[in-house]
Design a protein around this motif. Structure first.
Motif, mmCIF file in Angstrom:
data_model
loop_
_atom_site.group_PDB
_atom_site.id
_atom_site.type_symbol
_atom_site.label_atom_id
_atom_site.label_comp_id
_atom_site.label_asym_id
_atom_site.label_seq_id
_atom_site.Cartn_x
_atom_site.Cartn_y
_atom_site.Cartn_z
ATOM 1 N N GLY A 92 0.787 -1.236 0.000
ATOM 2 C CA GLY A 92 0.000 0.000 0.000
ATOM 3 C C GLY A 92 0.815 1.279 0.000
ATOM 4 N N TRP A 93 2.108 1.181 -0.261
ATOM 5 C CA TRP A 93 2.948 2.383 -0.254
ATOM 6 C C TRP A 93 3.169 2.950 -1.653
ATOM 7 N N GLY A 94 2.625 2.330 -2.667
ATOM 8 C CA GLY A 94 2.787 2.828 -4.023
ATOM 9 C C GLY A 94 4.154 2.524 -4.606
ATOM 10 N N GLN A 107 1.582 -12.245 5.654
ATOM 11 C CA GLN A 107 1.661 -11.543 6.942
ATOM 12 C C GLN A 107 1.144 -12.414 8.085
ATOM 13 N N ASN A 108 1.566 -12.058 9.288
ATOM 14 C CA ASN A 108 1.171 -12.766 10.516
ATOM 15 C C ASN A 108 1.636 -14.216 10.547
ATOM 16 N N LYS A 109 2.755 -14.472 9.872
ATOM 17 C CA LYS A 109 3.354 -15.817 9.923
ATOM 18 C C LYS A 109 4.768 -15.714 10.485
ATOM 19 N N GLY A 157 7.914 -11.142 9.327
ATOM 20 C CA GLY A 157 8.398 -9.814 9.720
ATOM 21 C C GLY A 157 9.319 -9.912 10.934
ATOM 22 N N THR A 158 8.977 -10.770 11.865
ATOM 23 C CA THR A 158 9.821 -10.983 13.056
ATOM 24 C C THR A 158 11.195 -11.491 12.641
ATOM 25 N N LYS A 159 11.215 -12.448 11.720
ATOM 26 C CA LYS A 159 12.500 -13.019 11.285
ATOM 27 C C LYS A 159 13.325 -11.973 10.540
ATOM 28 N N LYS A 168 1.981 4.505 11.565
ATOM 29 C CA LYS A 168 0.965 4.634 12.611
ATOM 30 C C LYS A 168 0.379 3.266 12.965
ATOM 31 N N GLY A 169 0.352 2.940 14.237
ATOM 32 C CA GLY A 169 -0.240 1.687 14.697
ATOM 33 C C GLY A 169 0.723 0.507 14.694
ATOM 34 N N LYS A 170 1.941 0.694 14.148
ATOM 35 C CA LYS A 170 2.888 -0.428 14.062
ATOM 36 C C LYS A 170 3.898 -0.415 15.212
HETATM 37 C C1 LIG Z 1 4.317 -4.905 9.883
HETATM 38 C C2 LIG Z 1 4.755 -6.189 9.194
HETATM 39 C C3 LIG Z 1 6.178 -6.028 8.674
HETATM 40 C C4 LIG Z 1 4.722 -7.324 10.234
HETATM 41 O O1 LIG Z 1 5.200 -8.507 9.621
HETATM 42 P P1 LIG Z 1 4.443 -9.888 9.870
HETATM 43 O O2 LIG Z 1 5.253 -10.973 9.289
HETATM 44 O O3 LIG Z 1 3.052 -9.748 9.382
HETATM 45 O O4 LIG Z 1 4.438 -9.918 11.456
HETATM 46 P P2 LIG Z 1 4.760 -11.157 12.425
HETATM 47 O O5 LIG Z 1 3.932 -12.336 12.019
HETATM 48 O O6 LIG Z 1 6.223 -11.370 12.487
HETATM 49 O O7 LIG Z 1 4.207 -10.569 13.788
HETATM 50 C C5 LIG Z 1 5.014 -10.464 14.919
HETATM 51 C C6 LIG Z 1 4.226 -9.865 16.022
HETATM 52 O O8 LIG Z 1 3.871 -8.512 15.699
HETATM 53 C C7 LIG Z 1 2.463 -8.375 15.723
HETATM 54 N N1 LIG Z 1 2.070 -7.601 14.577
HETATM 55 C C8 LIG Z 1 1.979 -8.033 13.307
HETATM 56 N N2 LIG Z 1 1.569 -7.049 12.494
HETATM 57 C C9 LIG Z 1 1.395 -5.964 13.292
HETATM 58 C C10 LIG Z 1 0.944 -4.642 13.046
HETATM 59 N N3 LIG Z 1 0.613 -4.250 11.819
HETATM 60 N N4 LIG Z 1 0.870 -3.800 14.097
HETATM 61 C C11 LIG Z 1 1.202 -4.197 15.329
HETATM 62 N N5 LIG Z 1 1.600 -5.465 15.635
HETATM 63 C C12 LIG Z 1 1.698 -6.323 14.608
HETATM 64 C C13 LIG Z 1 1.882 -9.758 15.622
HETATM 65 O O9 LIG Z 1 0.635 -9.831 16.273
HETATM 66 C C14 LIG Z 1 2.923 -10.612 16.306
HETATM 67 O O10 LIG Z 1 2.707 -10.607 17.706
HETATM 68 P P3 LIG Z 1 3.063 -11.915 18.602
HETATM 69 O O11 LIG Z 1 4.556 -12.110 18.482
HETATM 70 O O12 LIG Z 1 2.618 -11.496 19.959
HETATM 71 O O13 LIG Z 1 2.294 -13.029 17.981
HETATM 72 C C15 LIG Z 1 3.815 -6.601 8.021
HETATM 73 O O14 LIG Z 1 2.515 -6.722 8.493
HETATM 74 C C16 LIG Z 1 3.834 -5.599 6.865
HETATM 75 O O15 LIG Z 1 4.640 -5.734 5.949
HETATM 76 N N6 LIG Z 1 2.922 -4.613 6.887
HETATM 77 C C17 LIG Z 1 2.827 -3.645 5.801
HETATM 78 C C18 LIG Z 1 4.064 -2.783 5.699
HETATM 79 C C19 LIG Z 1 4.356 -2.060 6.987
HETATM 80 O O16 LIG Z 1 3.512 -1.382 7.543
HETATM 81 N N7 LIG Z 1 5.615 -2.198 7.444
HETATM 82 C C20 LIG Z 1 6.062 -1.568 8.659
HETATM 83 C C21 LIG Z 1 6.474 -0.199 8.371
HETATM 84 S S1 LIG Z 1 6.839 0.720 9.804
#
Ligand SMILES: CC(C)(COP(=O)(O)OP(=O)(O)OC[C@H]1O[C@@H](n2cnc3c(N)ncnc32)[C@H](O)[C@@H]1OP(=O)(O)O)[C@@H](O)C(=O)NCCC(=O)NCCS
Length: 136
Positions: free
Chosen positions: A22-24, A76-78, A81-83, A110-112
């Motif tokens: 969603g960032w274009g 996402q949510n697998k 992102g943590t790794k 926001k919210g992350k």
């Molecule tokens: C944010 C992002 C990188 C997370 O990656 P992911 O692989 O989906 O996240 P994970 O599965 O590793 O989640 C790890 C933890 O963070 C939490 N989490 C995941 N997405 C989250 C979000 N958007 N906001 C807050 N917490 C989040 C999960 O609940 C999880 O918690 P747990 O360890 O207690 O279970 C991914 O959702 C993404 O690419 N989002 C769109 C791009 C973005 O916004 N990037 C961040 C820019 S600042």
């Protein structure tokens, strides 16, 4: 099979990811220059498909920035992102051998914030630090 590989994506691949979250998109020449000036690029592949990314920019010894942490929606949510974050933080441990006081910044969308809190990042402003600022 999910693989985490140090690799610079092409501009098209990078734009595919930013667009997917969603960032274009940006002009390829702008992306190419940004990636060329990046200290460390981490790509995540499912077989040969690019599904995630994260990078470190900075001067390598005093200030670093974590940027562009992205996982495309179906993955996402697998814990991918943590790794990505764990991999970037272990790279930062290597930079810390030169300067243990190296400082790493990031700008959470926001919210992350809670995603990054898990890795020890703290929000500003707090007792010691003013708010982060940005110039558009
Ligand atoms: C944010 C992002 C990188 C997370 O990656 P992911 O692989 O989906 O996240 P994970 O599965 O590793 O989640 C790890 C933890 O963070 C939490 N989490 C995941 N997405 C989250 C979000 N958007 N906001 C807050 N917490 C989040 C999960 O609940 C999880 O918690 P747990 O360890 O207690 O279970 C991914 O959702 C993404 O690419 N989002 C769109 C791009 C973005 O916004 N990037 C961040 C820019 S600042």
């Amino acid at each position: 099979m999910i693989k985490y590989i140090e690799h610079t994506p092409s501009a098209d691949e990078f734009n595919y990811l930013t667009n997917s979250v969603g960032w274009g998109c940006r002009k390829n020449s702008i992306v190419e220059e940004a990636l060329r000036n990046t200290l460390y690029s981490l790509c995540v592949f499912d077989d040969n498909k690019l599904i995630g990314y994260g990078r470190i920019i900075g001067d390598k010894t005093i200030f670093l920035y974590i940027q562009d942490i992205m996982v495309i929606p179906p993955y996402q949510n697998k814990h991918i992102g943590t790794k990505i974050m764990e991999n970037l933080l272990s790279k930062i441990e290597i930079y810390k051998k030169i300067n243990p006081n190296i400082r790493t910044y990031l700008g959470a969308s926001k919210g992350k914030e809670s995603f990054y809190n898990k890795f020890g990042f703290i929000s500003r402003p707090n007792e010691d630090l003013g708010p982060g600022m940005v110039l558009y």
